[in-house]
Design a protein around this motif. Structure first.
Motif, PDB file in Angstrom:
ATOM      1  N   TRP A  36       0.863  -1.178   0.000  1.00 23.07           N
ATOM      2  CA  TRP A  36       0.000   0.000   0.000  1.00 23.07           C
ATOM      3  C   TRP A  36       0.902   1.232   0.000  1.00 23.07           C
ATOM      4  N   PHE A  37       0.567   2.151  -0.865  1.00 21.41           N
ATOM      5  CA  PHE A  37       1.281   3.418  -0.977  1.00 21.41           C
ATOM      6  C   PHE A  37       0.258   4.543  -0.935  1.00 21.41           C
ATOM      7  N   ARG A  38       0.727   5.744  -0.697  1.00 20.57           N
ATOM      8  CA  ARG A  38      -0.198   6.872  -0.710  1.00 20.57           C
ATOM      9  C   ARG A  38       0.496   8.098  -1.281  1.00 20.57           C
ATOM     10  N   ARG A  39      -0.331   8.982  -1.839  1.00 19.46           N
ATOM     11  CA  ARG A  39       0.181  10.239  -2.372  1.00 19.46           C
ATOM     12  C   ARG A  39      -0.694  11.360  -1.860  1.00 19.46           C
ATOM     13  N   ALA A  40      -0.107  12.211  -1.039  1.00 19.15           N
ATOM     14  CA  ALA A  40      -0.799  13.392  -0.538  1.00 19.15           C
ATOM     15  C   ALA A  40      -0.672  14.508  -1.581  1.00 19.15           C
ATOM     16  N   PRO A  41      -1.552  15.491  -1.542  1.00 20.82           N
ATOM     17  CA  PRO A  41      -1.479  16.591  -2.506  1.00 20.82           C
ATOM     18  C   PRO A  41      -0.113  17.265  -2.486  1.00 20.82           C
ATOM     19  N   GLY A  42       0.497  17.383  -3.666  1.00 21.39           N
ATOM     20  CA  GLY A  42       1.788  18.056  -3.783  1.00 21.39           C
ATOM     21  C   GLY A  42       2.970  17.247  -3.292  1.00 21.39           C
ATOM     22  N   ASP A  72      -7.218 -11.893   2.934  1.00 22.92           N
ATOM     23  CA  ASP A  72      -8.241 -12.937   2.966  1.00 22.92           C
ATOM     24  C   ASP A  72      -8.113 -13.693   1.650  1.00 22.92           C
ATOM     25  N   ASN A  73      -7.503 -14.855   1.705  1.00 24.25           N
ATOM     26  CA  ASN A  73      -7.219 -15.588   0.466  1.00 24.25           C
ATOM     27  C   ASN A  73      -8.479 -16.138  -0.190  1.00 24.25           C
ATOM     28  N   VAL A  74      -9.514 -16.352   0.593  1.00 23.40           N
ATOM     29  CA  VAL A  74     -10.771 -16.829   0.012  1.00 23.40           C
ATOM     30  C   VAL A  74     -11.392 -15.750  -0.874  1.00 23.40           C
ATOM     31  N   LYS A  75     -11.276 -14.511  -0.434  1.00 26.66           N
ATOM     32  CA  LYS A  75     -11.847 -13.393  -1.175  1.00 26.66           C
ATOM     33  C   LYS A  75     -10.849 -12.749  -2.133  1.00 26.66           C
ATOM     34  N   ASN A  76      -9.633 -13.278  -2.181  1.00 26.59           N
ATOM     35  CA  ASN A  76      -8.593 -12.692  -3.038  1.00 26.59           C
ATOM     36  C   ASN A  76      -8.445 -11.198  -2.797  1.00 26.59           C
ATOM     37  N   THR A  77      -8.397 -10.836  -1.539  1.00 21.73           N
ATOM     38  CA  THR A  77      -8.377  -9.427  -1.152  1.00 21.73           C
ATOM     39  C   THR A  77      -7.344  -9.192  -0.064  1.00 21.73           C
ATOM     40  N   VAL A  78      -6.664  -8.071  -0.178  1.00 15.47           N
ATOM     41  CA  VAL A  78      -5.776  -7.597   0.882  1.00 15.47           C
ATOM     42  C   VAL A  78      -6.391  -6.330   1.458  1.00 15.47           C
ATOM     43  N   TYR A  79      -6.370  -6.241   2.762  1.00 15.95           N
ATOM     44  CA  TYR A  79      -6.994  -5.126   3.459  1.00 15.95           C
ATOM     45  C   TYR A  79      -5.955  -4.240   4.140  1.00 15.95           C
ATOM     46  N   LEU A  80      -6.317  -2.991   4.283  1.00 14.95           N
ATOM     47  CA  LEU A  80      -5.537  -2.054   5.085  1.00 14.95           C
ATOM     48  C   LEU A  80      -6.485  -1.473   6.120  1.00 14.95           C
ATOM     49  N   GLN A  81      -6.331  -1.934   7.350  1.00 12.85           N
ATOM     50  CA  GLN A  81      -7.126  -1.417   8.455  1.00 12.85           C
ATOM     51  C   GLN A  81      -6.404  -0.212   9.045  1.00 12.85           C
ATOM     52  N   MET A  82      -7.065   0.929   9.025  1.00 10.80           N
ATOM     53  CA  MET A  82      -6.448   2.169   9.500  1.00 10.80           C
ATOM     54  C   MET A  82      -7.214   2.673  10.710  1.00 10.80           C
ATOM     55  N   SER A  83      -6.501   2.902  11.789  1.00  7.70           N
ATOM     56  CA  SER A  83      -7.105   3.394  13.021  1.00  7.70           C
ATOM     57  C   SER A  83      -6.352   4.632  13.493  1.00  7.70           C
ATOM     58  N   SER A  84      -6.966   5.346  14.435  1.00  4.09           N
ATOM     59  CA  SER A  84      -6.356   6.569  14.981  1.00  4.09           C
ATOM     60  C   SER A  84      -5.872   7.470  13.851  1.00  4.09           C
ATOM     61  N   LEU A  85      -6.729   7.674  12.890  1.00  5.29           N
ATOM     62  CA  LEU A  85      -6.346   8.442  11.709  1.00  5.29           C
ATOM     63  C   LEU A  85      -6.064   9.900  12.053  1.00  5.29           C
ATOM     64  N   LYS A  86      -5.117  10.453  11.323  1.00  6.52           N
ATOM     65  CA  LYS A  86      -4.688  11.838  11.523  1.00  6.52           C
ATOM     66  C   LYS A  86      -4.894  12.608  10.214  1.00  6.52           C
ATOM     67  N   PRO A  87      -5.034  13.905  10.299  1.00  7.59           N
ATOM     68  CA  PRO A  87      -5.178  14.691   9.056  1.00  7.59           C
ATOM     69  C   PRO A  87      -4.031  14.460   8.076  1.00  7.59           C
ATOM     70  N   GLU A  88      -2.849  14.191   8.582  1.00  7.61           N
ATOM     71  CA  GLU A  88      -1.707  13.948   7.691  1.00  7.61           C
ATOM     72  C   GLU A  88      -1.771  12.603   6.976  1.00  7.61           C
ATOM     73  N   ASP A  89      -2.745  11.781   7.309  1.00 10.06           N
ATOM     74  CA  ASP A  89      -2.976  10.538   6.576  1.00 10.06           C
ATOM     75  C   ASP A  89      -3.801  10.779   5.308  1.00 10.06           C
ATOM     76  N   THR A  90      -4.283  11.993   5.132  1.00 11.10           N
ATOM     77  CA  THR A  90      -5.066  12.325   3.950  1.00 11.10           C
ATOM     78  C   THR A  90      -4.235  12.143   2.687  1.00 11.10           C
ATOM     79  N   ALA A  91      -4.745  11.339   1.769  1.00 10.76           N
ATOM     80  CA  ALA A  91      -4.008  11.021   0.543  1.00 10.76           C
ATOM     81  C   ALA A  91      -4.865  10.114  -0.333  1.00 10.76           C
ATOM     82  N   VAL A  92      -4.392   9.924  -1.549  1.00  5.81           N
ATOM     83  CA  VAL A  92      -4.920   8.856  -2.377  1.00  5.81           C
ATOM     84  C   VAL A  92      -4.091   7.607  -2.064  1.00  5.81           C
ATOM     85  N   TYR A  93      -4.783   6.532  -1.736  1.00  5.14           N
ATOM     86  CA  TYR A  93      -4.114   5.289  -1.362  1.00  5.14           C
ATOM     87  C   TYR A  93      -4.181   4.314  -2.534  1.00  5.14           C
TER      88      TYR A  93
END
Length: 123
Positions: A36-42, A72-93
């Motif tokens: 998982w990567f993210r890009r914040a504005p600018g 979850d290999n049954v669903k062929n999905t990888v998850y990113l659980q994010m908690s205690s989010l901060k304004p600086e986490d704002t980005a396109v993931y």
């Protein structure tokens, strides 16, 4: 070639939680490393977390203890659980994948990318 679709982004208040999903078209997604990567504005695209095809994980210091990557290999999905989010986490993931890859931190280690999902954390 496997295709990836992210979902789960949205607007959340600081301190809240979100769960992002990275769904793959491949039935053998368990054989892929996912990052998982993210890009914040600018800003440049930055590493967030990754999981190897053998399920070892790695986290950026900025999210350690707050974010969790799992699959979850049954669903062929990888998850990113994010908690205690901060304004600086704002980005396109973005999620990215590589067959039989390591839990890499560099964008160059991945050869398949999703389209991204917006996460906005309000203060």
């Amino acid at each position: 070639q496997v295709q990836l679709v992210e979902s789960g982004g949205g607007l959340v208040q600081a301190g809240g939680s979100l769960r992002l999903s990275c769904a793959a078209s491949a039935r053998t997604f368990s054989n892929y490393a996912v990052g998982w990567f993210r890009r914040a504005p600018g800003a440049e695209r930055e590493f967030v977390t990754s999981i190897s095809w053998s399920d070892s994980t790695y986290y950026a210091d900025s999210v350690k203890g707050r974010f969790t990557i799992f699959r979850d290999n049954v669903k062929n999905t990888v998850y990113l659980q994010m908690s205690s989010l901060k304004p600086e986490d704002t980005a396109v993931y973005y999620c990215a994948a590589r067959f039989r890859g390591a839990a890499a931190v560099s964008t160059t280690e991945y050869n398949v990318w999703g389209q991204g999902t917006q996460v906005t954390v309000s203060s």
